[in-house]
Scaffold this motif. Sequence first.
Motif, PDB file in Angstrom:
ATOM      1  N   TYR A  60     105.698  44.265  -0.983  1.00 33.27           N
ATOM      2  CA  TYR A  60     105.251  43.579  -2.199  1.00 33.27           C
ATOM      3  C   TYR A  60     104.686  42.218  -1.808  1.00 33.27           C
ATOM      4  O   TYR A  60     105.324  41.461  -1.075  1.00 33.27           O
ATOM      5  N   VAL A  61     103.510  41.879  -2.317  1.00 34.14           N
ATOM      6  CA  VAL A  61     102.809  40.693  -1.830  1.00 34.14           C
ATOM      7  C   VAL A  61     103.619  39.416  -2.022  1.00 34.14           C
ATOM      8  O   VAL A  61     103.633  38.538  -1.142  1.00 34.14           O
ATOM      9  N   VAL A  62     104.305  39.273  -3.146  1.00 36.90           N
ATOM     10  CA  VAL A  62     105.095  38.063  -3.375  1.00 36.90           C
ATOM     11  C   VAL A  62     106.258  37.998  -2.396  1.00 36.90           C
ATOM     12  O   VAL A  62     106.566  36.930  -1.831  1.00 36.90           O
ATOM     13  N   ASP A  63     106.910  39.129  -2.158  1.00 41.10           N
ATOM     14  CA  ASP A  63     108.020  39.155  -1.216  1.00 41.10           C
ATOM     15  C   ASP A  63     107.549  38.828   0.198  1.00 41.10           C
ATOM     16  O   ASP A  63     108.242  38.128   0.941  1.00 41.10           O
ATOM     17  N   THR A  64     106.374  39.306   0.579  1.00 42.57           N
ATOM     18  CA  THR A  64     105.849  39.000   1.907  1.00 42.57           C
ATOM     19  C   THR A  64     105.602  37.511   2.060  1.00 42.57           C
ATOM     20  O   THR A  64     105.946  36.906   3.090  1.00 42.57           O
ATOM     21  N   LEU A  65     105.023  36.895   1.055  1.00 39.65           N
ATOM     22  CA  LEU A  65     104.777  35.453   1.101  1.00 39.65           C
ATOM     23  C   LEU A  65     106.087  34.688   1.155  1.00 39.65           C
ATOM     24  O   LEU A  65     106.235  33.722   1.931  1.00 39.65           O
TER      25      LEU A  65
END
Length: 324
Positions: A242-247
Amino acid sequence: MGCYCILMATLTLPSRLSGGLLGLLVGDALGVPYEFHHPDRLPPRDELEMTPPPGFLRAHRGVPAGTWSDDGAQALALLDSLLARDGLALDDLSARLLAWFEEGRYTPDGRVFDVGVQTSRALRALRDGVSPEEAGPAGERDNGNGSLMRVLPVALFHRGSDAELCALAERSCLPTHGHLRARVCCALYCLWARHELAGHADAYARAAAELRAAYRDDPARAEELEAHVRPDDASPGGGSGYVVDTLRSARACLEEGSYEAAVKAAIALGHDTDTTACVVGGIAGVRWGEEGIPARMRDALRGREVVAPLLRGLLAAHGAQPAR
């Protein structure tokens, strides 16, 4: 902190630029063998190397150690497009992404593996004639990290204003990731990288504050930033796709004190290890420079002949000479 600030101030721009590009590729390649594993099933951090310890059931068996995945290949395609067109041209970027997907360009050996489901759907749409602006799925559940993993070259290449940088970062997502959340994450990441290039010790905080101010009169982007990305939330990520989790994972891992410690912390989260380590490695390479990436890791990276001309082009775009 004093030694850290001195190091940050003495690194040259060529070292930071080279470090960013090599850092994302090394992080990606380091994470490839450990992908899809739960963190409890990973080797200890000091054993996380390009070649896993004996007996470890590596992901992507048959892929030689030191090989970057779709993350690095797409980042190189983006950089090549930026250099060739002296800026972002989505038609050109899309053609280069398809050249990777269908022909194996931007890989060490012409082999394509580990293509994300959302990216694969988008590239097939591009191949079928859908415009780059419309090809990227844009539903609530279409917020994978496939555009975040490749976006760093925008920050390394662009020399204009911060507002222009954010707009380009967002636009670069569209061929594969159309949802505004993924685009906001890419804008934040590129601002973060820009402040790291400038040697600011509080780069992430500066980037978050600037993006918040920029979105003050943009309700849709402000909503994504504050309600979903939540840049002030310091909770650790979980290494997911998930993009937010990666960031969020990247921010936590970059609390470590060196390139090696940061990318190994990313891999230790398990799951999407290559992408998390790629996103971490790009920022870490900018922060600590090319010389901050251990020589054994740089030496183990395959495909340096693919990277070398693109790195020369990046440095030339800044009027810079190679770091060494």
